[in-house]
Design a protein around this motif. Structure first.
Motif, PDB file in Angstrom:
ATOM      1  N   LEU A   1       0.827  -1.203   0.000  1.00  0.00           N
ATOM      2  CA  LEU A   1       0.000   0.000   0.000  1.00  0.00           C
ATOM      3  C   LEU A   1       0.862   1.254   0.000  1.00  0.00           C
ATOM      4  CD1 LEU A   1      -2.760   1.477   0.316  1.00  0.00           C
ATOM      5  CD2 LEU A   1      -2.499   1.178   2.797  1.00  0.00           C
ATOM      6  N   VAL A   2       1.887   1.270   0.856  1.00  0.00           N
ATOM      7  CA  VAL A   2       2.775   2.441   0.943  1.00  0.00           C
ATOM      8  C   VAL A   2       3.552   2.628  -0.358  1.00  0.00           C
ATOM      9  CG1 VAL A   2       4.796   3.400   2.131  1.00  0.00           C
ATOM     10  CG2 VAL A   2       2.961   2.324   3.446  1.00  0.00           C
ATOM     11  N   LEU A   3       4.019   1.527  -0.948  1.00  0.00           N
ATOM     12  CA  LEU A   3       4.733   1.638  -2.225  1.00  0.00           C
ATOM     13  C   LEU A   3       3.809   2.157  -3.331  1.00  0.00           C
ATOM     14  CD1 LEU A   3       6.984  -1.565  -2.285  1.00  0.00           C
ATOM     15  CD2 LEU A   3       7.728   0.812  -2.020  1.00  0.00           C
ATOM     16  N   GLU A   4       2.540   1.760  -3.301  1.00  0.00           N
ATOM     17  CA  GLU A   4       1.587   2.260  -4.293  1.00  0.00           C
ATOM     18  C   GLU A   4       1.262   3.739  -4.062  1.00  0.00           C
ATOM     19  OE1 GLU A   4      -1.963  -0.028  -4.689  1.00  0.00           O
ATOM     20  OE2 GLU A   4      -0.995  -1.505  -5.984  1.00  0.00           O
TER      21      GLU A   4
ATOM     22  N   MET B   1      13.763  -4.500   2.461  1.00  0.00           N
ATOM     23  CA  MET B   1      14.631  -5.075   1.427  1.00  0.00           C
ATOM     24  C   MET B   1      13.866  -5.908   0.407  1.00  0.00           C
ATOM     25  SD  MET B   1      16.301  -8.048   0.327  1.00  0.00           S
ATOM     26  CE  MET B   1      16.436  -9.194   1.706  1.00  0.00           C
ATOM     27  N   ILE B   2      12.993  -6.819   0.863  1.00  0.00           N
ATOM     28  CA  ILE B   2      12.380  -7.773  -0.062  1.00  0.00           C
ATOM     29  C   ILE B   2      11.420  -7.111  -1.063  1.00  0.00           C
ATOM     30  CG2 ILE B   2      10.950  -9.846  -0.251  1.00  0.00           C
ATOM     31  CD1 ILE B   2      12.217 -10.853   2.315  1.00  0.00           C
ATOM     32  N   PRO B   3      10.481  -6.235  -0.615  1.00  0.00           N
ATOM     33  CA  PRO B   3       9.620  -5.618  -1.638  1.00  0.00           C
ATOM     34  C   PRO B   3      10.394  -4.750  -2.624  1.00  0.00           C
ATOM     35  CG  PRO B   3       9.273  -4.595   0.511  1.00  0.00           C
ATOM     36  CD  PRO B   3      10.096  -5.818   0.736  1.00  0.00           C
ATOM     37  N   THR B   4      11.433  -4.057  -2.132  1.00  0.00           N
ATOM     38  CA  THR B   4      12.235  -3.220  -3.026  1.00  0.00           C
ATOM     39  C   THR B   4      13.054  -4.074  -3.987  1.00  0.00           C
ATOM     40  OG1 THR B   4      12.425  -1.660  -1.187  1.00  0.00           O
ATOM     41  CG2 THR B   4      13.819  -1.265  -3.098  1.00  0.00           C
ATOM     42  N   PHE B   5      13.654  -5.157  -3.487  1.00  0.00           N
ATOM     43  CA  PHE B   5      14.412  -6.087  -4.333  1.00  0.00           C
ATOM     44  C   PHE B   5      13.501  -6.692  -5.396  1.00  0.00           C
ATOM     45  CE2 PHE B   5      16.640  -9.925  -5.541  1.00  0.00           C
ATOM     46  CZ  PHE B   5      17.984  -9.591  -5.452  1.00  0.00           C
ATOM     47  N   SER B   6      12.292  -7.081  -4.989  1.00  0.00           N
ATOM     48  CA  SER B   6      11.343  -7.693  -5.907  1.00  0.00           C
ATOM     49  C   SER B   6      10.947  -6.735  -7.024  1.00  0.00           C
ATOM     50  CB  SER B   6      10.096  -8.142  -5.134  1.00  0.00           C
ATOM     51  OG  SER B   6       9.105  -8.629  -6.002  1.00  0.00           O
ATOM     52  N   LYS B   7      10.729  -5.474  -6.659  1.00  0.00           N
ATOM     53  CA  LYS B   7      10.214  -4.504  -7.627  1.00  0.00           C
ATOM     54  C   LYS B   7      11.312  -3.924  -8.509  1.00  0.00           C
ATOM     55  CE  LYS B   7       6.546  -1.054  -7.751  1.00  0.00           C
ATOM     56  NZ  LYS B   7       5.592  -0.276  -6.930  1.00  0.00           N
TER      57      LYS B   7
ATOM     58  N   GLY C   1       4.560 -11.842  -7.059  1.00  0.00           N
ATOM     59  CA  GLY C   1       5.958 -12.268  -7.029  1.00  0.00           C
ATOM     60  C   GLY C   1       6.616 -11.914  -5.712  1.00  0.00           C
ATOM     61  N   TYR C   2       6.313 -10.714  -5.214  1.00  0.00           N
ATOM     62  CA  TYR C   2       6.810 -10.295  -3.900  1.00  0.00           C
ATOM     63  C   TYR C   2       6.253 -11.196  -2.804  1.00  0.00           C
ATOM     64  CZ  TYR C   2       6.286  -7.516   0.418  1.00  0.00           C
ATOM     65  OH  TYR C   2       6.237  -7.101   1.708  1.00  0.00           O
ATOM     66  N   GLY C   3       4.949 -11.500  -2.891  1.00  0.00           N
ATOM     67  CA  GLY C   3       4.321 -12.343  -1.881  1.00  0.00           C
ATOM     68  C   GLY C   3       4.966 -13.713  -1.786  1.00  0.00           C
ATOM     69  N   PHE C   4       5.295 -14.305  -2.924  1.00  0.00           N
ATOM     70  CA  PHE C   4       5.907 -15.642  -2.911  1.00  0.00           C
ATOM     71  C   PHE C   4       7.370 -15.595  -2.452  1.00  0.00           C
ATOM     72  CE2 PHE C   4       2.259 -16.841  -5.612  1.00  0.00           C
ATOM     73  CZ  PHE C   4       1.863 -17.974  -4.911  1.00  0.00           C
ATOM     74  N   LEU C   5       8.046 -14.459  -2.627  1.00  0.00           N
ATOM     75  CA  LEU C   5       9.390 -14.319  -2.050  1.00  0.00           C
ATOM     76  C   LEU C   5       9.306 -14.305  -0.527  1.00  0.00           C
ATOM     77  CD1 LEU C   5      11.215 -11.702  -4.330  1.00  0.00           C
ATOM     78  CD2 LEU C   5      11.575 -14.169  -4.229  1.00  0.00           C
ATOM     79  N   MET C   6       8.303 -13.606  -0.007  1.00  0.00           N
ATOM     80  CA  MET C   6       8.091 -13.602   1.445  1.00  0.00           C
ATOM     81  C   MET C   6       7.726 -15.008   1.929  1.00  0.00           C
ATOM     82  SD  MET C   6       8.687 -10.610   2.755  1.00  0.00           S
ATOM     83  CE  MET C   6       7.815 -10.595   4.330  1.00  0.00           C
TER      84      MET C   6
END
Length: 419
Positions: free
Chosen positions: A43-46, A250-256, A265-270
């Motif tokens: 939400l914050v990234l959006e 780190m993970i959402p930024t790395f994913s995006k 894709g981010y969700g499955f990395l988590m």
């Protein structure tokens, strides 16, 4: 000769009725918690498109814990923990439902998420250490290590399922249902707390003034500092928490930005991170009769640091997922072993204060860690952040190994007492 059942052999804490009911409630509720974690980050990234603004949210959420965690200990040691948890869990449910309403009606703005993050942090200031200190009252001391590991298993089972469900849910119908389902999930813990029966201690000494709270806090700090069996693991965990365990940034930024993936894709990395964490917690639970070991403490710190450096060179999604699974395994080995050592080494009168210091070290440094990670990522990119943080963690682990002889003696003595 009758052979012991799987529960008796590997999960003795589940034989205790109170712990079993509470643990099942936690299993359900924690899935909702992880759904909200993923939903809030996305939400914050959006809303902003900024890793630094996401780091500010994470920093503010843990800011109360950083400032006031030490003062929560005397409160937890002075009131029935069941009563405290009924209040905090209800408050967490209300905050989740407010965020769901604001998001569903499209009223939500960045500053509203900031305010709710601070309120969430205030409630967690009491809730988190109280939940940890409550475990021994539900399981008893003999099954404590197993209970701590099972709690970690539930947490990481939720970390595995929650993000994947959240990612699919967000892509299908939006972010708001993640927050709504989290609010509803707290009913499971509240009902569990109402059903369990614990002996209410009548000898609890309630602080009568701010000065008395400060004095009790000071006493808890001195107790921890003088007990090297507690202090050594805490310091290593503190460094790893500060520089490495910033996964929500780190993970959402790395994913995006590196892998160019969508929210699923981010969700499955988590989920990969949670899968590794889950197997670590399950392994610890099944081997808990042997007590915490040095390989889990130091090996966990070394492993997560090396994996961070390795991850900085990756652009492949599958390899990234595997590395995150290994990172999850190592970080849980470190944190769960540290948790068990602290609870076993602290006495009943100081356990709430010791666990408050644990939460300060483990979660209270998150505001600094979040700002550090967000700033470094924003200015230099994710790979540089991973390399620098991994190098710091590796150096701290090597320095900590110089204390291995002393701590080895302590843990061997503790494990002999458990047998």
């Amino acid at each position: 000769m009758q052979h012991p059942s799987i529960t008796e052999k590997y999960f003795p804490a589940l034989k205790e009725r109170n712990f079993r009911i509470y643990w099942l409630g936690q299993c359900l509720s924690l899935i909702g918690t992880w759904m909200q974690n993923v939903g809030q980050s996305w939400l914050v990234l959006e809303l902003t498109g900024s890793a630094q603004k996401l780091s500010i949210i994470n920093a503010l959420q843990f800011f109360p814990m950083m400032l006031f965690s030490l003062f929560a200990g005397p409160i937890i040691d002075s009131f029935p923990k069941k009563r405290i948890l009924l209040f905090t869990q209800s408050a967490l449910a209300i905050l989740a439902l407010i965020l769901a309403f604001l998001t569903w009606t499209n009223i939500i703005q960045y500053w509203m998420v900031l305010i709710l993050a601070v309120l969430l942090g205030i409630v967690q200031l009491i809730d988190n250490p109280c939940r940890h200190a409550f475990v021994i009252e539900l399981s008893g001391k003999e099954a404590l290590t197993n209970a701590v590991a099972l709690n970690s298993t539930a947490f990481n089972l939720a970390r595995m399922a929650g993000p994947a469900v959240a990612g699919l849910l967000i892509e299908a119908i939006g972010i708001a249902p993640c927050f709504f389902l989290n609010g509803i999930s707290f009913i499971a813990v509240i009902l569990a707390l109402l059903f369990i029966k614990v002996q209410v201690k009548t000898d609890l000494k309630k602080p009568e003034s701010i000065k008395e709270i400060l004095n009790q806090t000071k006493e808890g700090i001195i107790y921890t500092a003088r007990n090297k069996n507690i202090l050594t693991p805490l310091l290593l965990l503190g460094v790893i928490s500060l520089f490495i365990i910033n996964y929500n940034i780190m993970i959402p930024t790395f994913s995006k930005t590196i892998l160019h993936r969508t929210v699923s894709g981010y969700g499955f990395l988590m989920t990969s991170l949670g899968l590794g964490s889950f197997f670590a917690a399950l392994t610890l639970a099944m081997k808990s009769t042997k007590g915490p070991t040095l390989i889990r403490l130091y090996g966990g710190a070394l492993g997560v640091s090396i994996a961070y450096i390795t991850l900085s060179f990756q652009t492949d999604y599958t390899v990234t997922a595997l590395l995150l699974g290994f990172i999850g395994f190592c970080s849980i080995s470190l944190s769960t072993s540290t948790n068990a050592v602290l609870q076993l080494e602290s006495d009943n009168a100081h356990r709430g204060r010791v666990m408050s210091i644990f939460m300060l070290i483990f979660g209270g440094v998150t505001p600094i860690g979040a700002l550090y990670s967000g700033t470094v990522i924003e200015r230099f990119g994710v790979p540089i952040y991973l390399q620098v943080s991994g190098a710091i963690g590796l150096a701290a682990s090597i320095i900590a190994l110089f204390n291995i002889h002393f701590l080895s003696h302590v843990i061997r003595k503790r494990n002999r007492n458990l047998k």
